[in-house]
Scaffold this motif. Structure first.
Motif, PDB file in Angstrom:
ATOM      1  N   VAL A 121       6.109   4.988   1.259  1.00 54.32           N
ATOM      2  CA  VAL A 121       5.907   6.340   1.799  1.00 54.32           C
ATOM      3  C   VAL A 121       6.578   7.342   0.863  1.00 54.32           C
ATOM      4  CG1 VAL A 121       6.342   7.881   3.752  1.00 54.32           C
ATOM      5  CG2 VAL A 121       5.814   5.467   4.173  1.00 54.32           C
ATOM      6  N   ASN A 122       5.853   8.406   0.514  1.00 52.17           N
ATOM      7  CA  ASN A 122       6.428   9.461  -0.328  1.00 52.17           C
ATOM      8  C   ASN A 122       7.304  10.379   0.515  1.00 52.17           C
ATOM      9  OD1 ASN A 122       4.914   9.261  -3.055  1.00 52.17           O
ATOM     10  ND2 ASN A 122       3.276   9.132  -1.527  1.00 52.17           N
ATOM     11  N   VAL A 123       8.480  10.696   0.018  1.00 50.99           N
ATOM     12  CA  VAL A 123       9.274  11.716   0.694  1.00 50.99           C
ATOM     13  C   VAL A 123       9.680  12.784  -0.316  1.00 50.99           C
ATOM     14  CG1 VAL A 123      10.138  10.217   2.539  1.00 50.99           C
ATOM     15  CG2 VAL A 123      11.460  10.455   0.460  1.00 50.99           C
ATOM     16  N   LEU A 134      10.622   3.847   0.043  1.00 53.86           N
ATOM     17  CA  LEU A 134      10.510   5.304  -0.014  1.00 53.86           C
ATOM     18  C   LEU A 134      10.345   5.725  -1.459  1.00 53.86           C
ATOM     19  CD1 LEU A 134      13.196   6.880   2.325  1.00 53.86           C
ATOM     20  CD2 LEU A 134      10.836   6.218   2.854  1.00 53.86           C
ATOM     21  N   GLU A 135       9.317   6.516  -1.735  1.00 55.97           N
ATOM     22  CA  GLU A 135       9.102   7.020  -3.087  1.00 55.97           C
ATOM     23  C   GLU A 135       9.678   8.428  -3.196  1.00 55.97           C
ATOM     24  OE1 GLU A 135       5.137   6.623  -4.607  1.00 55.97           O
ATOM     25  OE2 GLU A 135       4.991   4.506  -4.030  1.00 55.97           O
ATOM     26  N   VAL A 136      10.653   8.577  -4.082  1.00 61.06           N
ATOM     27  CA  VAL A 136      11.198   9.914  -4.355  1.00 61.06           C
ATOM     28  C   VAL A 136      11.002  10.224  -5.833  1.00 61.06           C
ATOM     29  CG1 VAL A 136      12.956   9.727  -2.540  1.00 61.06           C
ATOM     30  CG2 VAL A 136      13.552   9.091  -4.879  1.00 61.06           C
ATOM     31  N   TYR A 182       0.847  -1.196   0.000  1.00 55.09           N
ATOM     32  CA  TYR A 182       0.000   0.000   0.000  1.00 55.09           C
ATOM     33  C   TYR A 182       0.876   1.237   0.000  1.00 55.09           C
ATOM     34  CZ  TYR A 182      -3.937  -2.921   1.442  1.00 55.09           C
ATOM     35  OH  TYR A 182      -4.911  -3.864   1.508  1.00 55.09           O
ATOM     36  N   GLU A 183       0.430   2.264  -0.741  1.00 53.61           N
ATOM     37  CA  GLU A 183       1.098   3.556  -0.687  1.00 53.61           C
ATOM     38  C   GLU A 183       0.389   4.443   0.325  1.00 53.61           C
ATOM     39  OE1 GLU A 183       1.322   5.694  -4.423  1.00 53.61           O
ATOM     40  OE2 GLU A 183       2.459   7.345  -3.521  1.00 53.61           O
ATOM     41  N   ALA A 184       1.159   5.042   1.216  1.00 52.73           N
ATOM     42  CA  ALA A 184       0.619   5.991   2.195  1.00 52.73           C
ATOM     43  C   ALA A 184       0.464   7.353   1.524  1.00 52.73           C
ATOM     44  CB  ALA A 184       1.567   6.100   3.388  1.00 52.73           C
ATOM     45  N   LEU A 203      11.538   5.155  -7.674  1.00 57.82           N
ATOM     46  CA  LEU A 203      11.576   6.413  -8.430  1.00 57.82           C
ATOM     47  C   LEU A 203      10.165   6.701  -8.940  1.00 57.82           C
ATOM     48  CD1 LEU A 203      13.386   8.691  -9.411  1.00 57.82           C
ATOM     49  CD2 LEU A 203      13.970   7.305 -11.407  1.00 57.82           C
ATOM     50  N   ASP A 204       9.526   7.715  -8.319  1.00 56.52           N
ATOM     51  CA  ASP A 204       8.107   8.025  -8.547  1.00 56.52           C
ATOM     52  C   ASP A 204       7.933   8.940  -9.761  1.00 56.52           C
ATOM     53  OD1 ASP A 204       5.383   8.125  -8.049  1.00 56.52           O
ATOM     54  OD2 ASP A 204       5.556   9.110  -6.098  1.00 56.52           O
ATOM     55  N   ASP A 205       6.775   8.888 -10.377  1.00 57.61           N
ATOM     56  CA  ASP A 205       6.382   9.825 -11.444  1.00 57.61           C
ATOM     57  C   ASP A 205       7.335   9.823 -12.627  1.00 57.61           C
ATOM     58  OD1 ASP A 205       4.360  10.477  -9.728  1.00 57.61           O
ATOM     59  OD2 ASP A 205       5.159  12.424  -9.153  1.00 57.61           O
ATOM     60  N   ILE A 231      10.574   1.401 -10.557  1.00 57.06           N
ATOM     61  CA  ILE A 231      10.262   2.654 -11.262  1.00 57.06           C
ATOM     62  C   ILE A 231       8.750   2.761 -11.360  1.00 57.06           C
ATOM     63  CG2 ILE A 231      10.444   3.921 -13.429  1.00 57.06           C
ATOM     64  CD1 ILE A 231      12.896   2.216 -14.094  1.00 57.06           C
ATOM     65  N   LYS A 232       8.209   3.918 -10.971  1.00 57.74           N
ATOM     66  CA  LYS A 232       6.772   4.142 -11.139  1.00 57.74           C
ATOM     67  C   LYS A 232       6.540   4.988 -12.373  1.00 57.74           C
ATOM     68  CE  LYS A 232       3.946   3.822  -7.178  1.00 57.74           C
ATOM     69  NZ  LYS A 232       3.163   4.546  -6.152  1.00 57.74           N
ATOM     70  N   ILE A 233       5.813   4.446 -13.322  1.00 57.34           N
ATOM     71  CA  ILE A 233       5.545   5.159 -14.570  1.00 57.34           C
ATOM     72  C   ILE A 233       4.335   6.059 -14.356  1.00 57.34           C
ATOM     73  CG2 ILE A 233       4.960   4.901 -17.008  1.00 57.34           C
ATOM     74  CD1 ILE A 233       6.377   2.126 -16.840  1.00 57.34           C
TER      75      ILE A 233
HETATM   76 MG    MG Z   1       3.962   8.218  -4.803  1.00 60.28          MG
END
Ligand code: MG
Ligand code: C2E
Ligand code: MG
Ligand code: MG
Length: 289
Positions: free
Chosen positions: A113-115, A145-147, A58-60, A175-177, A196-198
């Protein structure tokens, strides 16, 4: 005459800017209070395996229910928190809250978790993570950790060392976005990302038939495979998008099709106490519809 109207526009613009500044100032103070009076909360959105559709994590996602204005989007208040230097405290609170929550999930379910880049630059992030892991008892290999690639925009050597230090704690980096910013392939080498998040915008254009987007996603996916990384497609809203992204080889999927972010992960199941089993079941149901 031209000068006159130019000046008029300038005055109006200044007034507009003043309102903007006042508004930001109010929100900044409200946000400072929100952290202490319980108006912040964390919502969770499932991430599923692209083939089995089982929930792998799950993403917070931080939520702010403002006392008089209602829900304010993190896209609005995170930049304010960054500018007001509140992001360190808020980010620390998110980590502690989400790690404590994730401790009650089944052992194979991860927490993302997004940072923000400012947290990475700030220097307190590693200690914040160590504290959150210690007080919750969550194993570091369950934390991601999503950066975004904005972490690489300045401060090069220090950033690489910080990310490497975070990796050495045993947590995973995402690696987000990807696809929205510079999307430099060099970034993929700069830190050992596990995933990697596309970005959602890419998913949209590919499923609308953009052959360029499809080709780029294929390239990202095959490169990720070569580098031993997973790929998550975000913003999957319908079955067509799910099918396209799975066929392109993405290994994980996330989006409203599977679930919206909710305050409790059991809300994502169809009212049973055996929550997580039911969620993967209902995802399978979804697919068959
Ligand atoms: Mg994110
Ligand atoms: P993100 O990390 O890229 O998160 C994905 C965003 O897309 C979330 O918006 C999520 O609710 C939304 N989303 C998920 N699935 C779908 C879908 O199928 N369709 C559409 N249209 N949207 C979908 P949200 O929660 O508003 O968060 C926006 C951004 O705010 C996040 O983007 C992230 O960059 C930031 N953010 C959220 N929580 C935190 C936090 O705790 N710390 C930091 N630093 N940033 C956060
Ligand atoms: Mg994202
Ligand atoms: Mg995004």
């Amino acid at each position: 005459h031209g000068k006159e109207s130019g000046r008029g526009q300038c005055v109006r613009y200044k007034k507009f800017m003043q309102v903007e500044a006042d508004e930001r100032h109010i929100l900044e103070n409200d946000l400072r209070d929100a952290l202490h009076n319980g108006d912040l909360s964390v919502a969770y959105q499932s991430i599923v395996d692209a083939n089995s559709e089982e929930i792998i994590g799950y993403e917070a996602l931080l939520r702010w229910n403002h006392r008089t204005r209602g829900e304010i989007s993190p896209a609005v208040f995170i930049p304010i928190a960054e500018e007001a230097r509140l992001i360190g405290n808020i980010g620390n609170w998110v980590l502690r809250t989400a790690c404590a929550q994730a401790k009650s999930w089944p052992d194979h379910v991860r927490l993302s978790v997004n940072v923000s880049a400012l947290q990475v630059e700030g220097g307190g992030l590693a200690n914040s993570i160590i504290g959150a892991l210690a007080s919750s008892g969550l194993s570091p290999d369950r934390l991601e950790l999503e950066v975004t690639e904005s972490v690489f925009l300045d401060n090069h050597e220090k950033t690489d060392a910080t990310l490497e230090n975070l990796r050495s704690l045993g947590i995973n980096l995402v690696l987000d976005d990807f696809g929205t910013g510079y999307s430099s392939l060099g970034y993929l080498r700069r830190a050992s990302f596990s995933t990697i998040k596309i970005d959602r915008s890419f998913v949209k254009s590919a499923t609308r038939g953009s052959s360029e987007s499809m080709a780029i996603i294929r390239a990202i996916v095959s490169m990720a495979q070569e580098l031993g990384m997973k790929t998550t497609a975000e913003g999957i809203e319908n079955i067509r998008e799910m099918d396209v992204m799975r066929d392109l080889g993405c290994t994980q999927l996330q989006g409203y099709l599977f679930s919206r972010p909710t305050q409790s992960v059991s809300d994502q199941a169809s009212n049973s106490s055996d929550s997580l089993a039911v969620i993967s079941f209902s995802n399978t149901e979804l697919k068959r519809k």
